[in-house]
Design a protein around this motif. Structure first.
Motif, PDB file in Angstrom:
ATOM      1  N   GLY A  34       0.815  -1.214   0.000  1.00 34.94           N
ATOM      2  CA  GLY A  34       0.000   0.000   0.000  1.00 34.94           C
ATOM      3  C   GLY A  34       0.846   1.261   0.000  1.00 34.94           C
ATOM      4  N   ARG A  35       0.171   2.395   0.142  1.00 33.99           N
ATOM      5  CA  ARG A  35       0.840   3.698   0.094  1.00 33.99           C
ATOM      6  C   ARG A  35       0.280   4.601   1.189  1.00 33.99           C
ATOM      7  NH1 ARG A  35       1.755   4.146  -5.746  1.00 33.99           N
ATOM      8  NH2 ARG A  35       2.511   2.062  -6.308  1.00 33.99           N
ATOM      9  N   ILE A  36       1.168   5.395   1.777  1.00 34.52           N
ATOM     10  CA  ILE A  36       0.760   6.415   2.741  1.00 34.52           C
ATOM     11  C   ILE A  36       1.325   7.760   2.289  1.00 34.52           C
ATOM     12  CG2 ILE A  36       0.928   7.226   5.132  1.00 34.52           C
ATOM     13  CD1 ILE A  36       1.226   4.285   5.984  1.00 34.52           C
ATOM     14  N   VAL A  37       0.481   8.776   2.263  1.00 29.91           N
ATOM     15  CA  VAL A  37       0.918  10.143   1.980  1.00 29.91           C
ATOM     16  C   VAL A  37       0.534  11.019   3.172  1.00 29.91           C
ATOM     17  CG1 VAL A  37       0.650  12.179   0.515  1.00 29.91           C
ATOM     18  CG2 VAL A  37       0.741   9.904  -0.527  1.00 29.91           C
ATOM     19  N   ASN A  38       1.531  11.632   3.779  1.00 28.22           N
ATOM     20  CA  ASN A  38       1.315  12.561   4.884  1.00 28.22           C
ATOM     21  C   ASN A  38       1.441  13.988   4.353  1.00 28.22           C
ATOM     22  OD1 ASN A  38       1.182  10.431   6.836  1.00 28.22           O
ATOM     23  ND2 ASN A  38       3.421  10.316   6.816  1.00 28.22           N
ATOM     24  N   ILE A  39       0.450  14.816   4.619  1.00 31.45           N
ATOM     25  CA  ILE A  39       0.489  16.181   4.120  1.00 31.45           C
ATOM     26  C   ILE A  39       1.303  17.060   5.070  1.00 31.45           C
ATOM     27  CG2 ILE A  39      -0.835  18.199   3.430  1.00 31.45           C
ATOM     28  CD1 ILE A  39      -1.095  15.744   1.567  1.00 31.45           C
ATOM     29  N   SER A  40       2.385  17.604   4.546  1.00 32.32           N
ATOM     30  CA  SER A  40       3.231  18.539   5.280  1.00 32.32           C
ATOM     31  C   SER A  40       2.903  19.948   4.800  1.00 32.32           C
ATOM     32  CB  SER A  40       4.710  18.191   5.075  1.00 32.32           C
ATOM     33  OG  SER A  40       5.532  19.108   5.772  1.00 32.32           O
ATOM     34  N   SER A  41       3.901  20.794   4.680  1.00 34.20           N
ATOM     35  CA  SER A  41       3.675  22.176   4.248  1.00 34.20           C
ATOM     36  C   SER A  41       4.984  22.780   3.754  1.00 34.20           C
ATOM     37  CB  SER A  41       3.132  23.018   5.408  1.00 34.20           C
ATOM     38  OG  SER A  41       3.086  24.391   5.046  1.00 34.20           O
ATOM     39  N   GLY A  42       4.874  23.665   2.771  1.00 40.11           N
ATOM     40  CA  GLY A  42       6.038  24.430   2.370  1.00 40.11           C
ATOM     41  C   GLY A  42       6.608  25.229   3.522  1.00 40.11           C
ATOM     42  N   LEU A  43       5.784  25.522   4.526  1.00 39.91           N
ATOM     43  CA  LEU A  43       6.226  26.293   5.686  1.00 39.91           C
ATOM     44  C   LEU A  43       7.241  25.544   6.535  1.00 39.91           C
ATOM     45  CD1 LEU A  43       2.747  27.755   6.618  1.00 39.91           C
ATOM     46  CD2 LEU A  43       4.724  29.093   5.839  1.00 39.91           C
ATOM     47  N   ALA A  44       7.441  24.264   6.286  1.00 41.26           N
ATOM     48  CA  ALA A  44       8.516  23.541   6.959  1.00 41.26           C
ATOM     49  C   ALA A  44       9.877  23.861   6.337  1.00 41.26           C
ATOM     50  CB  ALA A  44       8.263  22.036   6.911  1.00 41.26           C
ATOM     51  N   ARG A  45       9.872  24.508   5.151  1.00 41.38           N
ATOM     52  CA  ARG A  45      11.120  24.917   4.485  1.00 41.38           C
ATOM     53  C   ARG A  45      11.361  26.411   4.607  1.00 41.38           C
ATOM     54  NH1 ARG A  45      12.291  26.972  -0.561  1.00 41.38           N
ATOM     55  NH2 ARG A  45      10.218  26.515  -1.412  1.00 41.38           N
ATOM     56  N   PHE A  46      10.354  27.228   4.246  1.00 39.28           N
ATOM     57  CA  PHE A  46      10.516  28.675   4.389  1.00 39.28           C
ATOM     58  C   PHE A  46       9.789  29.140   5.651  1.00 39.28           C
ATOM     59  CE2 PHE A  46       7.679  27.564   0.813  1.00 39.28           C
ATOM     60  CZ  PHE A  46       6.437  27.946   1.293  1.00 39.28           C
ATOM     61  N   ALA A  50       9.958   7.547   1.536  1.00 39.14           N
ATOM     62  CA  ALA A  50      10.761   8.272   2.527  1.00 39.14           C
ATOM     63  C   ALA A  50      11.167   9.658   2.035  1.00 39.14           C
ATOM     64  CB  ALA A  50      12.005   7.471   2.918  1.00 39.14           C
ATOM     65  N   GLN A  51      10.359  10.259   1.164  1.00 33.29           N
ATOM     66  CA  GLN A  51      10.717  11.546   0.566  1.00 33.29           C
ATOM     67  C   GLN A  51       9.799  12.677   1.025  1.00 33.29           C
ATOM     68  OE1 GLN A  51      13.582  11.686  -1.400  1.00 33.29           O
ATOM     69  NE2 GLN A  51      13.623   9.614  -0.558  1.00 33.29           N
ATOM     70  N   ARG A  52      10.374  13.869   1.069  1.00 33.21           N
ATOM     71  CA  ARG A  52       9.601  15.107   1.194  1.00 33.21           C
ATOM     72  C   ARG A  52       9.496  15.695  -0.210  1.00 33.21           C
ATOM     73  NH1 ARG A  52       9.887  20.685   0.951  1.00 33.21           N
ATOM     74  NH2 ARG A  52       8.689  21.778   2.561  1.00 33.21           N
ATOM     75  N   ILE A  53       8.284  15.785  -0.721  1.00 32.34           N
ATOM     76  CA  ILE A  53       8.055  16.285  -2.073  1.00 32.34           C
ATOM     77  C   ILE A  53       7.249  17.565  -1.958  1.00 32.34           C
ATOM     78  CG2 ILE A  53       6.971  15.805  -4.305  1.00 32.34           C
ATOM     79  CD1 ILE A  53       7.392  12.760  -3.470  1.00 32.34           C
ATOM     80  N   GLU A  54       7.834  18.673  -2.398  1.00 35.71           N
ATOM     81  CA  GLU A  54       7.135  19.951  -2.290  1.00 35.71           C
ATOM     82  C   GLU A  54       6.360  20.237  -3.564  1.00 35.71           C
ATOM     83  OE1 GLU A  54       9.022  23.265  -0.216  1.00 35.71           O
ATOM     84  OE2 GLU A  54       8.466  24.541  -1.909  1.00 35.71           O
ATOM     85  N   ALA A  55       5.089  20.559  -3.405  1.00 36.53           N
ATOM     86  CA  ALA A  55       4.228  20.942  -4.530  1.00 36.53           C
ATOM     87  C   ALA A  55       3.821  22.397  -4.317  1.00 36.53           C
ATOM     88  CB  ALA A  55       3.003  20.031  -4.593  1.00 36.53           C
ATOM     89  N   SER A  56       4.727  23.303  -4.694  1.00 35.56           N
ATOM     90  CA  SER A  56       4.516  24.730  -4.413  1.00 35.56           C
ATOM     91  C   SER A  56       4.656  25.594  -5.654  1.00 35.56           C
ATOM     92  CB  SER A  56       5.520  25.206  -3.363  1.00 35.56           C
ATOM     93  OG  SER A  56       6.838  25.226  -3.891  1.00 35.56           O
ATOM     94  N   GLY A  57       4.867  24.980  -6.807  1.00 41.04           N
ATOM     95  CA  GLY A  57       5.091  25.760  -8.008  1.00 41.04           C
ATOM     96  C   GLY A  57       6.399  26.515  -8.004  1.00 41.04           C
ATOM     97  N   GLY A  58       7.309  26.127  -7.101  1.00 41.02           N
ATOM     98  CA  GLY A  58       8.590  26.803  -6.993  1.00 41.02           C
ATOM     99  C   GLY A  58       8.516  28.051  -6.137  1.00 41.02           C
ATOM    100  N   MET A  59       7.837  27.934  -5.001  1.00 38.61           N
ATOM    101  CA  MET A  59       7.693  29.098  -4.110  1.00 38.61           C
ATOM    102  C   MET A  59       9.009  29.363  -3.376  1.00 38.61           C
ATOM    103  SD  MET A  59       4.603  29.706  -1.403  1.00 38.61           S
ATOM    104  CE  MET A  59       4.409  31.264  -0.541  1.00 38.61           C
ATOM    105  N   PHE A  60       9.464  30.607  -3.401  1.00 37.43           N
ATOM    106  CA  PHE A  60      10.699  31.020  -2.718  1.00 37.43           C
ATOM    107  C   PHE A  60      11.920  30.205  -3.138  1.00 37.43           C
ATOM    108  CE2 PHE A  60       7.547  32.397   0.612  1.00 37.43           C
ATOM    109  CZ  PHE A  60       7.678  33.743   0.355  1.00 37.43           C
ATOM    110  N   VAL A  61      12.035  29.927  -4.437  1.00 40.23           N
ATOM    111  CA  VAL A  61      13.243  29.243  -4.902  1.00 40.23           C
ATOM    112  C   VAL A  61      14.359  30.251  -5.173  1.00 40.23           C
ATOM    113  CG1 VAL A  61      12.034  27.265  -5.808  1.00 40.23           C
ATOM    114  CG2 VAL A  61      12.421  29.236  -7.291  1.00 40.23           C
TER     115      VAL A  61
END
Length: 252
Positions: free
Chosen positions: A137-149, A241-252
């Motif tokens: 199976g698969r598990i996806v945990n929703i994080s936030s771009g705010l953990a980076r910026f 085991a990855q953090r994948i950001e879906a932010s459209g490239g926010m604050f790159v």
């Protein structure tokens, strides 16, 4: 091939609703949760059923871990009676709340609420559901771009999401022998009612976010629903085991 089944917390609105609709269109059956707005949950049920999908909604407060044993029992009964299955395939830990306060202004009550909803809740809910999730199976945990910026006002919220990202790696390692992938998806600023709908409804905030995003706009719920669907599809089978950001490239 048996139909895949996904559990999505907070599926009655926003990102959870988008994920449910994306998955339903791909033939995945849905067990969604809602906190208090049953009318919104039933509208999602009607929309999925209009697509020919199978769906049930259950009430759950992710911030109240004392309910998780009962919830797991409900899920097991629902799998057997309605979906004719013993296990489900996908878990999306999405339910959440927004809160704006600086470090100096954050109260213990606010901190505890954020901890219960965003970290303790997903941790122990997943623990209770592990016997019911299928191997592979698969598990996806929703994080936030705010953990980076780190804009002022989100320290406690983002700290919980940082915890989610660390836990995701540990869980992926523990569940690897069962063939279960675990990833954290980190949305950037999205046009929803989250946090009072500021990003969606405040034109100045919306424009500021767009100006600081590589793709030149604010994210939409469907951007995240599609990303969740991608991780749960064949394209996500070797990602864990990855953090994948879906932010459209926010604050790159």
């Amino acid at each position: 091939m048996s139909q895949k089944i996904a559990i999505i917390t907070g599926a009655s609105r926003g990102l959870g609703k988008s994920a449910a609709l994306h998955l339903a269109r791909e033939g995945v059956a849905i067990i969604g949760t809602y906190h208090s707005r049953e009318d919104e949950a039933q509208r999602v049920v009607a929309e999925i059923e209009s697509l020919g999908g199978k769906v049930k909604m259950l009430q759950l407060d992710v911030g109240d871990s004392s309910r998780f044993d009962t919830f797991a029992t409900q899920v097991s009964a629902l799998l057997s009676a309605y979906f004719k299955a013993e296990r489900f395939d996908f878990l999306v830990n999405n339910a959440g709340i927004g809160m704006y306060a600086s470090c100096a202004e954050t109260t213990e009550a606010q901190f505890d609420q954020l901890m219960n909803v965003h970290f303790k809740g997903p941790f122990f809910l997943t623990q209770k559901l592990l016997p019911l999730i299928a191997d592979g199976g698969r598990i996806v945990n929703i994080s936030s771009g705010l953990a980076r910026f780190s804009p002022v006002g989100y320290a406690a919220y983002a700290s919980m999401k940082g915890g989610i990202e660390v836990w995701t790696r540990y869980l992926a390692n523990e569940l690897g022998p069962r063939g279960i992938t675990v990833n954290a998806l980190a949305p950037g600023a999205i046009e929803t009612d989250f946090g009072g709908g500021t990003v969606r409804d405040n034109a100045d905030v919306n424009a500021w976010v767009a100006a600081n995003t590589a793709l030149g706009r604010v994210g939409l719920p469907d951007d995240i629903g599609a990303a969740i669907s991608m991780l749960l599809g064949d394209g996500g089978r070797w990602i864990t085991a990855q953090r994948i950001e879906a932010s459209g490239g926010m604050f790159v």
